[in-house]
Design an enzyme around this catalytic site. Sequence first.
Site, mmCIF file in Angstrom:
data_model
loop_
_atom_site.group_PDB
_atom_site.id
_atom_site.type_symbol
_atom_site.label_atom_id
_atom_site.label_comp_id
_atom_site.label_asym_id
_atom_site.label_seq_id
_atom_site.Cartn_x
_atom_site.Cartn_y
_atom_site.Cartn_z
ATOM 1 N N ASN A 92 -45.443 108.289 -37.828
ATOM 2 C CA ASN A 92 -45.114 107.091 -38.367
ATOM 3 C C ASN A 92 -44.859 106.042 -37.129
ATOM 4 O O ASN A 92 -43.986 106.009 -36.580
ATOM 5 C CB ASN A 92 -44.009 107.100 -39.501
ATOM 6 C CG ASN A 92 -43.555 105.439 -39.880
ATOM 7 O OD1 ASN A 92 -44.399 104.620 -39.818
ATOM 8 N ND2 ASN A 92 -42.497 105.262 -40.523
ATOM 9 N N TRP A 93 -45.861 105.255 -36.937
ATOM 10 C CA TRP A 93 -45.881 104.500 -35.768
ATOM 11 C C TRP A 93 -45.033 103.133 -35.838
ATOM 12 O O TRP A 93 -44.776 102.450 -34.992
ATOM 13 C CB TRP A 93 -47.242 104.077 -35.250
ATOM 14 C CG TRP A 93 -47.968 105.147 -34.717
ATOM 15 C CD1 TRP A 93 -47.537 106.297 -34.794
ATOM 16 C CD2 TRP A 93 -49.467 105.186 -34.215
ATOM 17 N NE1 TRP A 93 -48.632 107.240 -34.258
ATOM 18 C CE2 TRP A 93 -49.752 106.487 -33.897
ATOM 19 C CE3 TRP A 93 -50.129 104.249 -33.943
ATOM 20 C CZ2 TRP A 93 -50.978 106.847 -33.465
ATOM 21 C CZ3 TRP A 93 -51.556 104.587 -33.515
ATOM 22 C CH2 TRP A 93 -51.846 105.867 -32.996
ATOM 23 N N GLY A 142 -34.119 107.617 -36.154
ATOM 24 C CA GLY A 142 -34.082 106.794 -34.981
ATOM 25 C C GLY A 142 -32.790 106.775 -34.150
ATOM 26 O O GLY A 142 -32.434 105.840 -33.340
ATOM 27 N N GLY A 164 -40.960 109.561 -36.242
ATOM 28 C CA GLY A 164 -40.947 108.243 -35.806
ATOM 29 C C GLY A 164 -41.255 108.388 -34.218
ATOM 30 O O GLY A 164 -42.294 108.083 -33.543
ATOM 31 N N GLY A 165 -40.033 108.078 -33.578
ATOM 32 C CA GLY A 165 -40.008 107.909 -31.959
ATOM 33 C C GLY A 165 -41.070 108.911 -31.286
ATOM 34 O O GLY A 165 -41.975 108.318 -30.401
HETATM 35 C C1 PEP Z 1 -39.018 107.851 -39.379
HETATM 36 O O1 PEP Z 1 -38.838 106.805 -39.146
HETATM 37 O O2 PEP Z 1 -39.464 108.252 -40.583
HETATM 38 C C2 PEP Z 1 -38.404 108.847 -38.499
HETATM 39 C C3 PEP Z 1 -38.073 109.880 -38.775
HETATM 40 O O3 PEP Z 1 -38.036 108.201 -37.536
HETATM 41 P P1 PEP Z 1 -37.363 109.051 -36.017
HETATM 42 O O4 PEP Z 1 -38.326 110.397 -35.844
HETATM 43 O O5 PEP Z 1 -37.493 108.085 -34.789
HETATM 44 O O6 PEP Z 1 -36.026 109.301 -36.114
#
Ligand code: PEP
Length: 253
Positions: free
Chosen positions: A9-10, A173, A234-235
């Site tokens: 998920n960008w 995040g 995410g990241g």
């Molecule tokens: C997300 O937002 O779906 C997520 C899991 O972000 P991160 O991996 O950055 O915690």
Amino acid sequence: MRQYIIAGNWKMNKTVSESVELAKAIVEAVKDVKKTEVVIAPTYLAAAKVADVIKGTNVKLAIQDIHWKDQGAFTGKVSVDMVKEIGAEYIIIGHSEQRQYFHETDETVNLKVKKTLAAGIKPIICIGETLDERNGGKLESVLSTQVKGAFKDVSAEDAAKCVLAYEPVWAIGTGVVATDEQAQDTQAFVRSVVKEIYGEAVAEGMRIQYGGSMKPGNAAGLLAQKDIDGGLIGGAALKADTFKGIIDAAEAR
Ligand code: PEP
């Protein structure tokens, strides 16, 4: 056996040209991936160009959200037909950032889930509790309400096409990841809620991703859990090598 699904998920990251570059790098990195389903979700603006880059490859396109109406005066939104035209196979629905900042409710999640399924696209439905809810003993009631709300008036046949993403809000995040045991216990509970609604076959077939600070270093432990069938990332999805590191952990299972 449930196929692992690793989705990046960008969010609101990457310009169009940066998105094209990242998509190209991911296509190259995962060209030999056979067992794991690989999905990327760029911004609306970059989605059509990214769709061109991944056409004919083993990388699939997801869109980060839709509106449930077909068209009209909804400034800033896109409809399911628009994302279908560019070849999206998944739509992320109910992400905690949508719930937290943009008034997403279980009712709007349900409307979007039904619209997505009616268009022949698969929803990735996000659920998860805040730290206060977990510490306050409300974990199960929160998740049960979210799952039942998302699937209201959805047939078993349609539900079987959905992916759930369990994402504890406190882990998104933040760099704080759920322990393997916390994630497994919670996801087993989520599967039991699906079983309560639809029965054993749908519950056992449904893929449930974990999301929340998943990285190459912690992915193997999480993905080894019985009820964890992939990750929503995410990241670590913003660089081809870290995204690939997580996919490698899935491929190694
Ligand atoms: C997300 O937002 O779906 C997520 C899991 O972000 P991160 O991996 O950055 O915690």
